[in-house]
Design a protein around this motif. Structure first.
Motif, PDB file in Angstrom:
ATOM      1  N   ALA A 111       0.837  -1.205   0.000  1.00 33.87           N
ATOM      2  CA  ALA A 111       0.000   0.000   0.000  1.00 33.87           C
ATOM      3  C   ALA A 111       0.871   1.255   0.000  1.00 33.87           C
ATOM      4  O   ALA A 111       0.554   2.237  -0.678  1.00 33.87           O
ATOM      5  CB  ALA A 111      -0.933  -0.007   1.212  1.00 33.87           C
ATOM      6  N   GLU A 112       1.968   1.210   0.745  1.00 31.01           N
ATOM      7  CA  GLU A 112       2.878   2.366   0.750  1.00 31.01           C
ATOM      8  C   GLU A 112       3.473   2.561  -0.640  1.00 31.01           C
ATOM      9  O   GLU A 112       3.623   3.678  -1.116  1.00 31.01           O
ATOM     10  CB  GLU A 112       4.022   2.166   1.772  1.00 31.01           C
ATOM     11  CG  GLU A 112       3.600   2.172   3.224  1.00 31.01           C
ATOM     12  CD  GLU A 112       2.966   3.496   3.690  1.00 31.01           C
ATOM     13  OE1 GLU A 112       3.160   4.518   3.005  1.00 31.01           O
ATOM     14  OE2 GLU A 112       2.256   3.486   4.723  1.00 31.01           O
ATOM     15  N   TYR A 120      -7.770  -1.875  -1.841  1.00 25.48           N
ATOM     16  CA  TYR A 120      -6.962  -3.047  -1.487  1.00 25.48           C
ATOM     17  C   TYR A 120      -7.887  -4.142  -0.997  1.00 25.48           C
ATOM     18  O   TYR A 120      -8.511  -3.993   0.054  1.00 25.48           O
ATOM     19  CB  TYR A 120      -5.908  -2.670  -0.425  1.00 25.48           C
ATOM     20  CG  TYR A 120      -4.840  -1.795  -1.022  1.00 25.48           C
ATOM     21  CD1 TYR A 120      -5.080  -0.445  -1.270  1.00 25.48           C
ATOM     22  CD2 TYR A 120      -3.614  -2.328  -1.412  1.00 25.48           C
ATOM     23  CE1 TYR A 120      -4.121   0.356  -1.889  1.00 25.48           C
ATOM     24  CE2 TYR A 120      -2.648  -1.537  -2.020  1.00 25.48           C
ATOM     25  CZ  TYR A 120      -2.909  -0.199  -2.259  1.00 25.48           C
ATOM     26  OH  TYR A 120      -1.971   0.587  -2.876  1.00 25.48           O
ATOM     27  N   GLU A 121      -7.986  -5.195  -1.773  1.00 27.46           N
ATOM     28  CA  GLU A 121      -8.864  -6.300  -1.391  1.00 27.46           C
ATOM     29  C   GLU A 121      -8.012  -7.460  -0.867  1.00 27.46           C
ATOM     30  O   GLU A 121      -7.180  -8.016  -1.596  1.00 27.46           O
ATOM     31  CB  GLU A 121      -9.714  -6.767  -2.570  1.00 27.46           C
ATOM     32  CG  GLU A 121     -10.654  -7.902  -2.156  1.00 27.46           C
ATOM     33  CD  GLU A 121     -11.746  -8.172  -3.182  1.00 27.46           C
ATOM     34  OE1 GLU A 121     -12.827  -7.548  -3.076  1.00 27.46           O
ATOM     35  OE2 GLU A 121     -11.510  -8.991  -4.098  1.00 27.46           O
ATOM     36  N   ILE A 122      -8.265  -7.817   0.384  1.00 33.76           N
ATOM     37  CA  ILE A 122      -7.531  -8.934   0.996  1.00 33.76           C
ATOM     38  C   ILE A 122      -8.187 -10.226   0.522  1.00 33.76           C
ATOM     39  O   ILE A 122      -9.392 -10.424   0.701  1.00 33.76           O
ATOM     40  CB  ILE A 122      -7.622  -8.847   2.535  1.00 33.76           C
ATOM     41  CG1 ILE A 122      -7.106  -7.490   3.031  1.00 33.76           C
ATOM     42  CG2 ILE A 122      -6.863 -10.001   3.186  1.00 33.76           C
ATOM     43  CD1 ILE A 122      -7.541  -7.145   4.442  1.00 33.76           C
ATOM     44  N   ASP A 123      -7.402 -11.104  -0.076  1.00 34.82           N
ATOM     45  CA  ASP A 123      -7.945 -12.392  -0.517  1.00 34.82           C
ATOM     46  C   ASP A 123      -8.024 -13.328   0.697  1.00 34.82           C
ATOM     47  O   ASP A 123      -7.031 -13.939   1.091  1.00 34.82           O
ATOM     48  CB  ASP A 123      -7.052 -12.986  -1.615  1.00 34.82           C
ATOM     49  CG  ASP A 123      -7.579 -14.331  -2.110  1.00 34.82           C
ATOM     50  OD1 ASP A 123      -8.538 -14.864  -1.512  1.00 34.82           O
ATOM     51  OD2 ASP A 123      -7.017 -14.858  -3.091  1.00 34.82           O
ATOM     52  N   ALA A 124      -9.214 -13.388   1.289  1.00 35.10           N
ATOM     53  CA  ALA A 124      -9.458 -14.332   2.387  1.00 35.10           C
ATOM     54  C   ALA A 124     -10.354 -15.439   1.845  1.00 35.10           C
ATOM     55  O   ALA A 124     -11.200 -15.971   2.549  1.00 35.10           O
ATOM     56  CB  ALA A 124     -10.112 -13.601   3.560  1.00 35.10           C
ATOM     57  N   LEU A 154      -3.585  -1.927   6.750  1.00 34.84           N
ATOM     58  CA  LEU A 154      -3.938  -1.212   5.513  1.00 34.84           C
ATOM     59  C   LEU A 154      -4.618   0.112   5.839  1.00 34.84           C
ATOM     60  O   LEU A 154      -4.339   1.138   5.210  1.00 34.84           O
ATOM     61  CB  LEU A 154      -4.852  -2.083   4.645  1.00 34.84           C
ATOM     62  CG  LEU A 154      -4.155  -3.202   3.867  1.00 34.84           C
ATOM     63  CD1 LEU A 154      -5.176  -4.148   3.244  1.00 34.84           C
ATOM     64  CD2 LEU A 154      -3.241  -2.624   2.780  1.00 34.84           C
ATOM     65  N   LYS A 155      -5.504   0.104   6.813  1.00 32.55           N
ATOM     66  CA  LYS A 155      -6.181   1.355   7.173  1.00 32.55           C
ATOM     67  C   LYS A 155      -5.157   2.365   7.701  1.00 32.55           C
ATOM     68  O   LYS A 155      -5.292   3.559   7.478  1.00 32.55           O
ATOM     69  CB  LYS A 155      -7.291   1.119   8.208  1.00 32.55           C
ATOM     70  CG  LYS A 155      -8.516   0.391   7.676  1.00 32.55           C
ATOM     71  CD  LYS A 155      -9.041   0.929   6.362  1.00 32.55           C
ATOM     72  CE  LYS A 155      -9.701   2.292   6.470  1.00 32.55           C
ATOM     73  NZ  LYS A 155     -10.214   2.729   5.118  1.00 32.55           N
ATOM     74  N   GLY A 156      -4.132   1.842   8.371  1.00 36.89           N
ATOM     75  CA  GLY A 156      -3.058   2.719   8.852  1.00 36.89           C
ATOM     76  C   GLY A 156      -2.340   3.395   7.689  1.00 36.89           C
ATOM     77  O   GLY A 156      -1.776   4.487   7.838  1.00 36.89           O
ATOM     78  N   ALA A 157      -2.348   2.751   6.530  1.00 42.93           N
ATOM     79  CA  ALA A 157      -1.717   3.335   5.341  1.00 42.93           C
ATOM     80  C   ALA A 157      -2.697   4.260   4.610  1.00 42.93           C
ATOM     81  O   ALA A 157      -2.384   4.800   3.549  1.00 42.93           O
ATOM     82  CB  ALA A 157      -1.221   2.227   4.407  1.00 42.93           C
ATOM     83  N   GLY A 158      -3.897   4.404   5.147  1.00 41.12           N
ATOM     84  CA  GLY A 158      -4.852   5.380   4.599  1.00 41.12           C
ATOM     85  C   GLY A 158      -5.540   4.947   3.317  1.00 41.12           C
ATOM     86  O   GLY A 158      -5.930   5.784   2.505  1.00 41.12           O
ATOM     87  N   VAL A 159      -5.722   3.635   3.116  1.00 45.74           N
ATOM     88  CA  VAL A 159      -6.349   3.174   1.869  1.00 45.74           C
ATOM     89  C   VAL A 159      -7.719   2.546   2.134  1.00 45.74           C
ATOM     90  O   VAL A 159      -8.062   2.236   3.271  1.00 45.74           O
ATOM     91  CB  VAL A 159      -5.440   2.160   1.130  1.00 45.74           C
ATOM     92  CG1 VAL A 159      -4.109   2.817   0.762  1.00 45.74           C
ATOM     93  CG2 VAL A 159      -5.204   0.897   1.968  1.00 45.74           C
ATOM     94  N   THR A 160      -8.478   2.380   1.053  1.00 51.62           N
ATOM     95  CA  THR A 160      -9.793   1.741   1.143  1.00 51.62           C
ATOM     96  C   THR A 160      -9.591   0.225   1.117  1.00 51.62           C
ATOM     97  O   THR A 160      -8.846  -0.294   0.279  1.00 51.62           O
ATOM     98  CB  THR A 160     -10.672   2.184  -0.045  1.00 51.62           C
ATOM     99  OG1 THR A 160     -10.800   3.604   0.028  1.00 51.62           O
ATOM    100  CG2 THR A 160     -12.050   1.547  -0.005  1.00 51.62           C
TER     101      THR A 160
END
Ligand SMILES: Cc1cc2nc3c(=O)[nH]c(=O)nc-3n(C[C@H](O)[C@H](O)[C@H](O)COP(=O)(O)O)c2cc1C
Ligand code: SF4
Ligand code: SF4
Length: 379
Positions: A111-112, A120-124, A154-160
């Motif tokens: 993300a950075e 950013y979609e986490i593949d779970a 990811l939220k810490g990196a400021g992304v959706t």
């Protein structure tokens, strides 16, 4: 694009979504070129899955090497994903990257490197053994704390953030939805498998996140079922051919232009989700409203006051000839009623505008029901 916003009112990652039809990822298949070939018919697309660290890239090689599944293979995910993102520049399709990583750090680093212009979609979701052994895909559903750590990073990196999950794998999908909401996720992209609308409604009733419903949604009727039980978008993978996508997009658009609220819920007593409180009567009888209010923690009096105050000074306020003296308690347009229709006419409203006002009311109710974000028990 303003026309699309007025029609669907959908925004992802600060971008208007043209139509509530998305492409779901298929490893080794769904990339930028694949999306661009279908771009006129979709509003969002999740390309990938792309592996983003040594462990998952190794797992992808093992899967591809076994011969029966395709994978995207490369030595460095950053140039590969940058190339895909560059190809999508200029397209109005909202782009998401479906990613497989084995640590929160791997997601944070990507993300950075790539920035906030994509989701950013986490593949779970992936159930291939090498991926699960690598600590991603379905592994996350049985280890929700790890999944929440990735969301938080990811939220810490400021992304959706979207989470792609398969229903029926976690111990309790409702609880998982709540945890993901508490950790900060923005979107749940749910492969409903064979569970269908019952599972979708459970998840809709558990969190206020944007919901993308997935699995075998290849006709307008199937999409409408999903929309009327809580989906904000539907997504397609295996049958995402241009003919199917164009048909879906056209039918959903036509329906919305006629009805006004593309994903209006069924009435609560007909199996609708919690948004259907917007169509509910005054709480004066013994019906499914009462247990539903109990589950939300709202008293009858609070519900009454909430709806009345939301309708105040709007065109839903009037309606002395309706059952409960105000349109705010009136049914969905698809339930025939001459008293409501007469009032709507007197108010100078069209049926489409009535449904729009009911949509706004449902949003107010949802904000009240989901006012308290669950405590995020970060480890
Ligand atoms: C060949 C193939 C590869 C897939 N790869 C991924 C993936 O990498 N990541 C993911 O989240 N889902 C993946 N999926 C799941 C799809 O996105 C989707 O959830 C599933 O196919 C059900 O939707 P459908 O009925 O529209 O195909 C894959 C599915 C197929 C058939
Ligand atoms: S309040 Fe009315 S619409 Fe709602 S569940 Fe009861 S009978 Fe149905
Ligand atoms: S007046 Fe008609 S639409 Fe309104 S609550 Fe009564 S039956 Fe439903």
């Amino acid at each position: 694009m303003m026309e699309s916003f007025e029609r669907f009112g959908l925004i992802i990652n600060d971008t208007i979504v043209r139509t509530p039809v998305a492409l779901a990822s298929m490893a080794g298949i769904v990339d930028a070129d694949y999306v661009l070939a279908r771009a006129p018919h979709v509003g969002a697309a999740f390309i990938g899955g792309y592996s983003i660290d040594d462990t998952t890239m190794e797992a992808a090689r093992a899967i591809a090497g076994a011969g029966d599944r395709k994978e995207f293979l490369y030595d460095d995910p950053v140039p590969e994903l940058t190339n895909q993102m560059n190809k999508m520049k200029g397209s109005d399709v909202v782009l998401g990257l479906n990613l497989r990583g084995s640590t929160p750090g791997a997601f944070g680093a990507i993300a950075e490197a790539l920035g906030d212009s994509v989701v950013y979609e986490i593949d779970a979701h992936c159930r291939q053994k090498p991926m699960i052994d690598a600590g991603c895909g379905e592994f996350f559903l049985t280890h929700p704390q790890e999944l929440c750590n990735v969301v938080r990073t990811l939220k810490g990196a400021g992304v959706t953030v979207s989470v792609k999950m398969r229903a029926g794998v976690a111990a309790d999908d409702r609880l998982l939805a709540k945890k993901l909401w508490g950790a900060g996720a923005d979107i749940l992209h749910v492969d409903l498998m064979d569970f269908g609308i019952a599972k979708l409604r459970q998840i809709r009733n558990s969190c206020p996140l944007m919901l993308i419903a997935n699995n075998s949604i290849t006709s307008f009727d199937a999409a409408k079922e999903m929309f009327s039980h809580g989906a904000d978008l539907v997504s397609l993978a295996r049958k995402a051919d241009t003919r199917t996508l164009a048909g879906l997009d056209a039918a959903i658009t036509r329906y919305t232009d006629e009805q006004g609220w593309y994903n209006s819920p069924k009435q609560l007593c007909r199996g609708g989700d919690i948004r259907a409180l917007t169509f509910c009567c005054m709480p004066v009888k013994d019906c499914p409203l009462i247990p539903t209010l109990k589950r939300t923690g709202m008293t009858k009096e609070e519900f009454l006051a909430l709806k009345m105050s939301a309708a105040k000074n709007t065109q839903l306020e009037g309606g002395q000839h309706t059952c409960f003296g105000s349109l705010v308690w009136c049914c969905k347009m698809s339930s025939p009623c001459m008293f409501r229709d007469m009032t709507i006419q007197q108010e100078g409203l069209t049926s489409k505008e009535y449904m729009r006002l009911k949509r706004e009311l449902s949003e107010t109710i949802m904000s009240r029901v989901f006012h308290d974000v669950p405590h995020d028990d970060a480890g």
